[in-house]
Design a protein around this motif. Structure first.
Motif, mmCIF file in Angstrom:
data_model
loop_
_atom_site.group_PDB
_atom_site.id
_atom_site.type_symbol
_atom_site.label_atom_id
_atom_site.label_comp_id
_atom_site.label_asym_id
_atom_site.label_seq_id
_atom_site.Cartn_x
_atom_site.Cartn_y
_atom_site.Cartn_z
ATOM 1 N N CYS A 13 32.771 31.973 -24.099
ATOM 2 C CA CYS A 13 31.316 31.823 -24.185
ATOM 3 C C CYS A 13 30.711 32.696 -25.276
ATOM 4 O O CYS A 13 29.609 32.435 -25.751
ATOM 5 N N SER A 24 32.261 31.337 -10.041
ATOM 6 C CA SER A 24 31.030 31.305 -10.832
ATOM 7 C C SER A 24 30.940 32.581 -11.648
ATOM 8 O O SER A 24 31.714 33.518 -11.459
ATOM 9 N N CYS A 25 29.984 32.620 -12.569
ATOM 10 C CA CYS A 25 29.813 33.805 -13.413
ATOM 11 C C CYS A 25 29.382 35.004 -12.591
ATOM 12 O O CYS A 25 28.556 34.884 -11.687
ATOM 13 N N ALA A 31 30.876 26.863 -15.326
ATOM 14 C CA ALA A 31 29.543 27.005 -15.910
ATOM 15 C C ALA A 31 28.490 26.553 -14.914
ATOM 16 O O ALA A 31 28.694 25.633 -14.132
ATOM 17 N N MET A 35 23.154 31.063 -17.545
ATOM 18 C CA MET A 35 24.291 31.865 -17.986
ATOM 19 C C MET A 35 23.926 32.858 -19.075
ATOM 20 O O MET A 35 24.651 33.830 -19.306
ATOM 21 N N LEU A 53 34.152 29.595 -19.985
ATOM 22 C CA LEU A 53 33.278 28.864 -19.074
ATOM 23 C C LEU A 53 33.600 27.378 -19.137
ATOM 24 O O LEU A 53 33.623 26.782 -20.225
ATOM 25 N N ASP A 98 32.926 23.443 -17.898
ATOM 26 C CA ASP A 98 32.133 22.393 -17.263
ATOM 27 C C ASP A 98 33.141 21.350 -16.770
ATOM 28 O O ASP A 98 33.759 20.651 -17.569
ATOM 29 N N THR A 126 34.682 23.076 -22.466
ATOM 30 C CA THR A 126 34.279 24.483 -22.449
ATOM 31 C C THR A 126 32.836 24.622 -22.925
ATOM 32 O O THR A 126 32.330 23.791 -23.680
ATOM 33 N N VAL A 127 32.195 25.685 -22.442
ATOM 34 C CA VAL A 127 30.785 25.972 -22.806
ATOM 35 C C VAL A 127 30.751 27.235 -23.635
ATOM 36 O O VAL A 127 31.324 28.265 -23.236
#
Length: 425
Positions: A22, A64-65, A80, A84, A95, A97, A420-421
């Motif tokens: 990220c 989760s974060c 994600a 964030m 991260l 999705d 990925t994010v």
């Protein structure tokens, strides 16, 4: 969704060679590492490259974060979601999705109330996949059964004959009376029975007496029962024996007379008086048919005309039959051979155990009928044992992602949906 993320990471479903954290760092996965058994989402001994620099350590998979760092953590993998950009961490984070379809499939498997939850997918499984699945599950069940054998072996200081005696006794309970059979065998050492193995009458007296069935068979008594009572009275004082608790421990309802505990105890007595060492004969047997012959015995004398004490019936030669013999081979002999293979290091005995189960007829119960109705074949006991293991260890516990079928379903959609994010800040 932590277990889904762990599944994705462990099985390499992030197909691209170059991934972005990220914070923009480029990640290349060399090895996902080994999942630790503590259930914390940690993968030890992972190897990755971060912006071209090789790094080794632990990868933490999180649902989760969350903020913070971690000792020895080289990478975090999280789903994600939420705002964030307010989140920060000193540990590089990937991260993901997962995509709505991946979430729906994984959650749907575990939230369904019907059994099995993946029934719709079963007809589409290839014969090769099913064969490999059954072999794996049947072996897993065999390994679990062998653990009990090894516990008995340790309790009896490595005495395989004593262990075999307890194991066979338990299997003669045919599930419903397994516990009282095991309790009877453990309360009556094989060494005591061997001292009187030349006398079927005295052997029966000790077994029936320790089982708590003497003089209490539906209130009925006859001359043979009275003699057994007198003999047990003498032998119990000689060996300091005591009944396990009486007839109330044994179940009779809903079973055929040929499966009554009296018949099975009489058969155990016959087995003990017929052979010097049952386990030695099992390991010396060259094939499954020779093992079957060990248990192909017929009751005689009093038991020709009785199913229980005091109730005479028309004369019938009684034996375990093919079905009863299969139950002993599946639940006692095969686990004994597999356990012996583990302790001796001789793989041939493990192979014999698997072949033995495969040669038995399939069990017929609500579990096998359910999976058969879903399109899975059940041609032998290897398949039925696999189905039982599948239901008890996976379906009932909703361990879908640890099951090959569930993993196959999720894997099919995950690779196409995951992305990925990446953001800066």
């Amino acid at each position: 969704m932590e277990d889904i993320l762990a599944f994705i990471w462990k099985n390499g479903l992030l197909k691209r060679d170059r991934l972005q954290c990220c914070n923009g760092m480029v990640v290349r996965v060399i090895s996902p590492g080994t999942e630790t058994p503590c259930g914390s989402g940690l993968f030890a001994d992972a190897a990755i490259e971060l912006d071209g620099v090789a790094v080794k350590g632990c990868v933490e998979v999180m649902p989760s974060c969350r903020n913070g760092g971690g000792n020895g953590i080289i990478l975090r993998v999280a789903e994600a979601g939420g705002d964030m950009r307010k989140w920060s961490s000193p540990v590089p984070t990937l991260l993901l999705d997962l995509g709505q379809e991946t979430r729906d499939v994984a959650r749907g498997l575990r939230s369904r109330t019907e059994e099995p939850p993946c029934a719709e997918a079963m007809p589409g499984l290839s014969p090769l996949f099913t064969a490999d699945l059954f072999t794996s599950l049947a072996l897993e069940r065999l390994q679990n059964k062998s653990l009990r054998v090894l516990k008995w072996l340790d309790a009896y200081n490595g005495d395989w004959e004593e262990t075999c005696y307890v194991s066979v006794a338990r299997s003669l309970g045919f599930g419903i009376n397994g516990d009282p059979f095991e309790e009877t065998a453990r309360s009556l050492p094989l060494a005591f029975l061997r001292k009187h193995a030349d006398s079927p009458f005295q052997t029966e007296a000790m077994l029936f007496g320790c089982a708590g069935l003497l003089g209490r068979a539906d209130g009925a008594c006859d001359g043979y029962t009275a003699r057994l009572c007198n003999e047990f009275d003498f032998l119990s004082r000689k060996f300091s024996l005591a009944p396990i608790g009486g007839k109330d421990k044994w179940r009779f309802g809903g079973m055929r007379p040929s499966n009554f505990p009296h018949q099975r105890i009489a058969f155990l007595a016959k087995l003990i008086t017929s052979y010097d060492g049952i386990f030695a004969r099992i390991t010396d047997a060259r094939n499954a048919e020779e093992i079957r012959k060990i248990f192909t015995l017929y009751l005689d004398d009093y038991w020709d005309t009785h199913y229980t004490f005091g109730h005479e019936t028309p004369p019938v030669k009684k034996s375990l039959g093919r079905g009863g013999c299969d139950i002993i081979l599946i639940n006692s002999v095969a686990p004994l051979l597999y356990a012996y293979s583990c302790r001796s290091g001789r793989d041939t005995f493990a192979e014999r155990a698997i072949i033995l189960v495969e040669g038995c007829r399939p069990e017929k119960n609500h579990i096998t009928r359910r999976f058969s109705a879903c399109g899975l074949p059940c041609d032998n006991a290897l398949a039925s044992q696999a189905m039982i293991e599948l239901q008890n260890s996976y379906c009932a516990r909703r361990r879908c992602l640890e099951c090959r079928i569930g993993a196959h379903i999720v894997r099919r959609v995950a690779g196409e949906n995951i992305r990925t994010v990446c953001f800066n800040g």
